[in-house]
Scaffold this motif. Structure first.
Motif, PDB file in Angstrom:
ATOM      1  N   ARG A 113     -66.536   8.319  11.536  1.00  0.00           N
ATOM      2  CA  ARG A 113     -67.932   8.394  11.977  1.00  0.00           C
ATOM      3  C   ARG A 113     -68.733   7.166  11.565  1.00  0.00           C
ATOM      4  N   SER A 167     -68.541   4.896  14.219  1.00  0.00           N
ATOM      5  CA  SER A 167     -68.969   5.503  15.494  1.00  0.00           C
ATOM      6  C   SER A 167     -67.778   5.936  16.337  1.00  0.00           C
ATOM      7  N   GLN A 168     -66.765   6.474  15.670  1.00  0.00           N
ATOM      8  CA  GLN A 168     -65.578   6.979  16.355  1.00  0.00           C
ATOM      9  C   GLN A 168     -65.375   8.448  16.038  1.00  0.00           C
TER      10      GLN A 168
END
Length: 377
Positions: free
Chosen positions: A230, A233-234
């Motif tokens: 996270r 941004s995954q």
């Protein structure tokens, strides 16, 4: 003998599958692959469709198998072929779906071709026909062992690829200080300083097996694991239920070390253990702590290996930060069958140059190891 249609792991008898798995291979056990499928970590919309290859004798007994997945993308593999897919897209060649024979999300070398050499040779003979029948562009067998290398070497159409990882070897050390004594003075001081910086933050470390963790503690483990994705941004590859299923069905193989500050867990590293190897897989932290990653993911694992007589510590992919801490370069291998002749020829030329480069890189990396015989005081 006959082959079956590619299938889910649940379609194969656990006892017969595990009978083909060599010792020391926790990632290949029926329970591990089943946890991936039942948890939804693979299957569904993940882009990983289970397609395990199997070969049965006249009595219906499984005598050879290859763990496999139909892939609609190239994520989570750690042998990167995005460039090949991009080239195909530019040339109007369909690259996906493809067949991947590997352990999802785990760049760990091991057995990939399970069973007798005769049965496996038969499976490999018919694989190109299977690819054509199913409209697949290619087959990829990642992070192979010497048995698979021997079966694939010289086989028509298969291309060998090199990679490089870094593993730590326990050479009978009595304790961590005994290991430090083998290093150059500068590197020895650096590692001591890193561990002292962690200790100064009032951090303790607690090792657990799979059966020693409550569901609330597994919630914490998963939160840490997911946070590593996270912050980039995954989305995480594994689901929360994967960890509970694994703890339920193979708890003896699980090792989790939790970093604790003021009685509150703040970080963890998840590993599997089998035979003489410790496999560090997932890490996560819920704050910023100086040098905590090195301590939790490397030094704690090295300590554990020494204390329990474990000979090898594989702490995962990537490397230079491992190299200077005594993790040694190891060549990994993968094999690729590309149906399109033009693509195959272009990739063959690329891989020839890449193998030479990787071999040279590994050789040069050895000169940077911190041991006294490589680095003078």
């Amino acid at each position: 003998m006959k082959t079956s249609q590619p299938c889910s792991i649940d379609d194969l008898d656990p006892g017969q599958w595990d009978a083909l798995v060599p010792a020391g291979q926790p990632f290949l056990r029926h329970a591990f692959l089943q946890a991936l499928e039942l948890s939804g970590s693979v299957g569904g919309r993940s882009g990983w469709s289970p397609a395990h290859q199997s070969w049965f004798d006249a009595q219906g007994t499984l005598c050879a198998a290859i763990p496999g997945y139909l892939k609609s993308h190239s994520y989570g593999e750690y042998v990167f072929d995005h460039g090949w897919a991009d080239a195909c897209a530019r040339a109007g060649i369909q690259y996906y779906p493809k067949l991947l024979c590997a352990i999802p999300f785990s760049p760990v070398s091991g057995a990939r071709l399970l069973g007798t050499p005769e049965a496996l040779s038969n499976m490999l003979d018919v694989l190109p026909e299977t690819l054509a029948e199913r409209g697949l562009s290619s087959a990829h067998i990642n992070f192979t062992d010497p048995k698979a290398d021997g079966l694939l070497q010289g086989r028509e159409g298969w291309l060998e690829r090199y990679g490089c990882q870094f593993h730590w070897h326990n050479r009978g050390y009595r304790d961590f200080q005994d290991f430090l004594d083998t290093l150059s003075s500068r590197k020895r001081k650096q590692m001591r300083k890193e561990r002292e910086q962690v200790a100064a933050q009032n951090l303790d470390f607690d090792w657990r097996t799979g059966s020693q963790l409550s569901e609330l503690e597994w919630d914490f483990v998963y939160t840490c694991y997911a946070n590593t994705y996270r912050v980039r941004s995954q989305l995480p590859y594994l689901t929360r239920s994967f960890f509970s299923l694994l703890a339920q069905n193979m708890p003896e193989s699980i090792r989790v070390v939790m970093a604790v500050q003021n009685n509150q867990p703040i970080a963890m590293a998840f590993s599997l253990i089998d035979g003489d190897s410790l496999y560090g897989r997932y890490w996560g932290c819920l704050g910023e702590f100086d040098r905590l990653h090195f301590e939790t993911c490397f030094y704690q694992g090295m300590d554990y290996a020494i204390a329990h007589g474990i000979k090898r510590f594989d702490a995962g992919a990537q490397g230079e930060h491992k190299l200077i801490r005594g993790f040694e370069p190891v060549i990994t291998r993968s094999w690729h069958y590309l149906c399109h002749p033009g693509l195959r020829n272009a990739v063959a030329d690329f891989l020839q140059e890449e193998r030479e480069g990787v071999s040279q890189y590994a050789k040069e990396a050895c000169s940077l190891l911190p041991y006294r015989q490589q680095t003078s005081d």
